[in-house]
Design an enzyme around this catalytic site. Structure first.
Site, mmCIF file in Angstrom:
data_model
loop_
_atom_site.group_PDB
_atom_site.id
_atom_site.type_symbol
_atom_site.label_atom_id
_atom_site.label_comp_id
_atom_site.label_asym_id
_atom_site.label_seq_id
_atom_site.Cartn_x
_atom_site.Cartn_y
_atom_site.Cartn_z
ATOM 1 N N SER A 189 0.848 -1.185 0.000
ATOM 2 C CA SER A 189 0.000 0.000 0.000
ATOM 3 C C SER A 189 0.879 1.228 0.000
ATOM 4 O O SER A 189 2.035 1.187 0.443
ATOM 5 C CB SER A 189 -0.911 0.010 1.232
ATOM 6 O OG SER A 189 -1.509 1.287 1.426
ATOM 7 N N TYR A 209 -2.303 -0.214 10.644
ATOM 8 C CA TYR A 209 -2.233 -0.620 9.237
ATOM 9 C C TYR A 209 -0.959 -0.092 8.590
ATOM 10 O O TYR A 209 -0.214 -0.841 7.938
ATOM 11 C CB TYR A 209 -3.469 -0.107 8.506
ATOM 12 C CG TYR A 209 -3.486 -0.394 7.024
ATOM 13 C CD1 TYR A 209 -3.706 -1.682 6.558
ATOM 14 C CD2 TYR A 209 -3.294 0.620 6.090
ATOM 15 C CE1 TYR A 209 -3.728 -1.956 5.200
ATOM 16 C CE2 TYR A 209 -3.310 0.365 4.738
ATOM 17 C CZ TYR A 209 -3.533 -0.924 4.287
ATOM 18 O OH TYR A 209 -3.548 -1.185 2.945
#
Length: 313
Positions: free
Chosen positions: A178, A191
């Protein structure tokens, strides 16, 4: 009789567009040919991106090993892949139950994956767990769970297939990561931390295995848009304009099909690093390195605005 001068530029544009289209089609066709007979492992194959990858690589003639947490969903994907496939051109996928949150099972999973064909040519680490919450409200147990799924799981699987790749001096490991593995934004501390850790591990691994002819790639993308978000009908206070604009760009995602095609192209070109993002996230990455105080101030302003909006509701 020659063409009028006013027609030359439009004609050149049309010709250039045609050449570009043909080039892309040829590259896409070659990408599929290059994966024929390759043993390709896809984690979280039943997700949007995983499913798109499965279809692309299956049509290209790859020997797929599809991993996922649900046997029913894996069987459903198997049926969709084999129902219209030509048995002479494709291979029936192998199915493996894989749950990165259960680290105790990883040794057995690695053994099962290796038993399918005896080797792995391409490993696509696609699994991910997302969480949006203030750092102070996230429990340590949740932190550990996210680290298992986003970091320890992919690392363990990569280490499991690595010895066979090194002995064959051939293999490609891809981390579908990501943009938050490079740029952290508020309310996604756990995250972002797991994605930063995974990015660092695979960056190190890339240098360590290059002498054996192995390729390690990372694909950093913004959020995956599986569907268009519903428009909001409720009025809300106007936030800081710059912070809101950056936030909207950072959360502007890519479609599963676009990301799957990028993964296929990465296998074809052996690209080591891909950033699949719009210009603003790319600029934010440079700001993080060159002008971090400015970026921190903008993100902090965005947090204050969001808190104010919640208080006024």
């Amino acid at each position: 009789m020659g063409l009028p001068s006013v027609m030359v530029l439009p004609l050149l544009i049309v010709i250039a567009a045609g050449v570009y289209y043909i080039y892309n089609e040829v590259i896409h066709f070659m990408s599929k040919c290059l994966v024929r007979n390759k043993v390709v492992v896809i984690t979280d194959a039943v997700s949007g991106v995983g499913t798109e990858c499965a279809h692309l690589f299956h049509k290209g003639g790859a020997r797929l090993i599809l991993c996922g947490m649900s046997w029913d969903k894996l069987e459903s994907l198997y049926d969709s892949l084999t129902s219209d496939a030509d048995p002479g051109e494709t291979f029936s996928p192998k199915l493996v139950i894989l749950d990165f949150s259960d680290m105790d099972s990883m040794e057995e999973v690695v053994a099962e994956v290796m038993e399918c064909y005896g080797c792995v040519d391409v490993l696509i680490c696609n699994s991910s767990m997302k969480l949006k919450a203030p750092a102070r409200s996230v429990s340590l147990e949740m932190d550990r769970n996210i680290m298992d799924i986003n970091y320890f799981g992919p690392c363990t699987l990569a280490k499991g297939v690595l010895p066979a790749m090194i002995s064959r001096r051939s293999g490609h490991i891809i981390l579908v990561n990501s943009i938050q593995g490079r740029l952290a934004i508020p309310f996604r501390s756990s995250y972002a931390a797991s994605k930063h850790a995974a990015q660092a591990f695979f960056d190190c691994l890339r240098a360590e295995v290059e002498e054996y002819g192995l390729v390690v790639s990372t694909i950093s993308h913004t959020f995956i848009n599986s569907s268009e978000p519903a428009p909001s009908t409720e009025p809300s206070p106007k936030p800081n304009a710059l912070a809101a604009f950056i936030k909207s760009q950072l959360t502007h995602g890519v479609s599963p099909s676009v990301l799957a095609n990028e993964i296929l192209q990465t296998v074809n070109r052996k690209t080591k690093e891909v950033v699949l993002a719009h210009p603003i996230p790319r600029v934010a990455l440079y700001l993080r390195s060159l002008l971090p105080p400015f970026l921190f101030a903008v993100l902090a302003a965005g947090v204050k605005d969001s808190m104010l909006a919640q208080d006024m509701q």
